[in-house]
Design an enzyme around this catalytic site. Structure first.
Site, short mmCIF file in Angstrom:
data_model
loop_
_atom_site.label_atom_id
_atom_site.label_comp_id
_atom_site.label_asym_id
_atom_site.label_seq_id
_atom_site.Cartn_x
_atom_site.Cartn_y
_atom_site.Cartn_z
N ASP A 105 75.39 69.86 5.57
CA ASP A 105 74.96 68.38 5.08
C ASP A 105 73.32 69.00 4.72
O ASP A 105 72.77 69.04 5.31
CB ASP A 105 74.99 67.32 6.15
CG ASP A 105 75.02 65.74 5.28
OD1 ASP A 105 74.77 65.67 4.26
OD2 ASP A 105 74.40 64.83 6.16
N ASP A 278 84.20 64.44 9.88
CA ASP A 278 83.07 64.35 10.61
C ASP A 278 82.72 63.12 11.78
O ASP A 278 82.15 62.83 10.85
CB ASP A 278 81.60 65.10 9.66
CG ASP A 278 80.92 64.32 9.43
OD1 ASP A 278 80.09 63.91 10.10
OD2 ASP A 278 80.69 64.04 8.15
N CYS A 316 98.03 65.19 28.11
CA CYS A 316 97.27 66.85 27.69
C CYS A 316 97.37 67.83 28.02
O CYS A 316 97.10 68.34 29.81
CB CYS A 316 95.78 65.60 27.61
SG CYS A 316 94.68 67.25 27.11
N CYS A 318 94.86 70.18 28.10
CA CYS A 318 93.13 70.93 28.03
C CYS A 318 92.67 71.39 29.62
O CYS A 318 93.52 70.52 30.00
CB CYS A 318 92.01 69.85 27.08
SG CYS A 318 91.88 68.70 28.26
N CYS A 321 92.01 68.42 31.96
CA CYS A 321 93.18 67.63 32.78
C CYS A 321 93.70 69.07 33.19
O CYS A 321 94.48 68.05 33.72
CB CYS A 321 93.82 67.04 31.35
SG CYS A 321 93.40 65.44 29.99
N HIS A 347 87.36 67.54 26.61
CA HIS A 347 89.30 66.83 25.85
C HIS A 347 89.04 65.95 24.68
O HIS A 347 89.69 66.04 24.67
CB HIS A 347 89.25 66.14 27.45
CG HIS A 347 90.28 64.45 27.78
ND1 HIS A 347 91.42 65.37 26.97
CD2 HIS A 347 89.74 63.86 26.74
CE1 HIS A 347 91.91 64.51 26.90
NE2 HIS A 347 91.10 63.06 26.38
#
Length: 384
Positions: A105, A278, A316, A318, A321, A347
């Site tokens: 940006d 974003d 989940c 991940c 988790c 997470h």
């Protein structure tokens, strides 16, 4: 599969963005954006690495999560450590250890947020650094040069961002100035690899949005962002402007909605034809103890979590988790252990990136139009 032909003799545009599938009875689409450091399948979420790092995360974490593009900020990198140093050290990708695409940006929003430290003219922006008080003068050409030295895959033009509420005359002034700056940026852009993105403005005034987009499209940029929203305006006004913008923007260019990124907002924007997003929410919320789950947000710092031996989110997969209980995560926050915010941030980014996968799948399968709320397209099912 639809590939759009190049315009105005630019042969590179034909392979830049390919629409893989578009919703039959709507505007949602999935595509492939080909950049110097890799390919991004859209709709895509860009984790925010403002100063070259996603807060609490390493690039190894981002690789493990499957992120394909990140966002950094040319304004902050210009201030610290400086684009000259980064250029000498091999460019931003090598400097931060990330080998996939980076969008930078320009810093227009940051200059806007430092309203008491800057003055804007048609030539550019004079501001005082919030770090050391030194005066800096940014022109559209200078901002382009900074991003070329960084080696950005996608560089954004400098823009004149206005707050909400704003009077019509000031919004029109910002539109016209931002267009002139974009045209100057286009002329100054010399990168043989990266692409340059323009930013449409107009606050909540439909005729100004149309004016901005029309003039930017005449200049023929390779990517178009919808800017100047999520600055305090009513939600429905914001969505009207997003809907109008995607109707007016060229079909064959990627569309980027800047800084808008709750799961619900992303889903709604995808339905309106947006490709890139974003937002700092997943990382900021993770650092403050709030996790996104398939059943809504969970504040891990609440006392009633202290004895909860279940995973943060049952469906989940991940690392957070799979290994840690809510009670343990609560304990980490309670004692001020840095691994707590890190595990929740990991997470949350997993949640966002899996959400984007499910959205892309739904577009391909023509089921996206059946979903009325984001809860119906979950990254995973909590009952598993």
């Amino acid at each position: 599969m639809i590939t759009f032909a190049p315009e105005k003799g630019d042969e590179n545009l034909s392979s830049l963005f390919t629409i893989i599938k578009k919703q039959t009875d709507g505007k949602a689409r999935t595509g492939r954006l080909t950049l110097p450091h890799g390919t991004v399948t859209t709709p895509a979420f860009m984790p925010v690495a403002t100063s070259g790092c996603v807060k609490m995360m390493t690039v190894d974490d981002l690789d493990q999560l499957g992120a394909t593009i990140i966002l950094s900020n040319a304004f902050h990198l210009h201030l610290r450590p400086g684009e000259e140093l980064i250029d000498r050290l091999g460019g931003l990708h090598r400097f931060v250890g990330w080998h996939r695409p980076i969008l930078t940006d320009s810093g227009g929003f940051q200059v806007f947020s430092l309203s008491d430290l800057r003055s804007v003219s048609d030539e550019g922006v004079l501001f005082r650094s919030p770090y050391d008080g030194s005066e800096r003068f940014l022109t559209p050409e200078r901002v382009v040069r900074i991003q070329e030295m960084l080696g950005s895959d996608i560089a954004m033009v400098l823009d004149d961002v206005v707050p909400y509420p704003v009077c019509y005359d000031r919004a029109q002034e910002a539109v016209d100035r931002s267009v002139r700056w974009a045209e100057r940026s286009r002329k100054a852009f010399r990168s043989s690899d990266g692409i340059l993105g323009a930013i449409a403005h107009g606050s909540i005034f439909p005729d100004l949005r149309e004016r901005s987009i029309k003039r930017l499209c005449e200049a023929d940029f390779q990517l178009y962002a919808i800017g100047g929203l999520s600055v305090g305006e009513p939600q429905e006004e914001m969505w009207k402007m997003v809907d109008l913008s995607t109707d007016l923007l060229p079909e064959g260019r990627p569309r980027y909605l800047m800084g808008v990124g709750s799961p619900e907002d992303i889903f709604r924007a995808v339905l309106l034809g947006v490709d890139l997003f974003d937002c700092v929410l997943p990382t900021r919320m993770g650092r403050t103890g709030v996790a996104y789950t398939a059943d809504g947000t969970v504040n891990i710092t609440h006392a009633n979590i202290s004895r909860d031996d279940t995973p943060l989110d049952k469906g989940c997969a991940c690392g957070t988790c799979a290994r840690y209980s809510r009670a343990y995560l609560h304990h980490l926050f309670r004692i001020g252990e840095a691994s707590g915010p890190r595990l929740l941030t990991f997470h949350n980014l997993h949640f966002y990136l899996r959400l984007m996968e499910r959205i892309r799948e739904a577009i391909i399968k023509e089921t996206i139009g059946e979903q009325e709320q984001v809860k119906n397209i979950r990254p995973y099912q909590s009952e598993q």
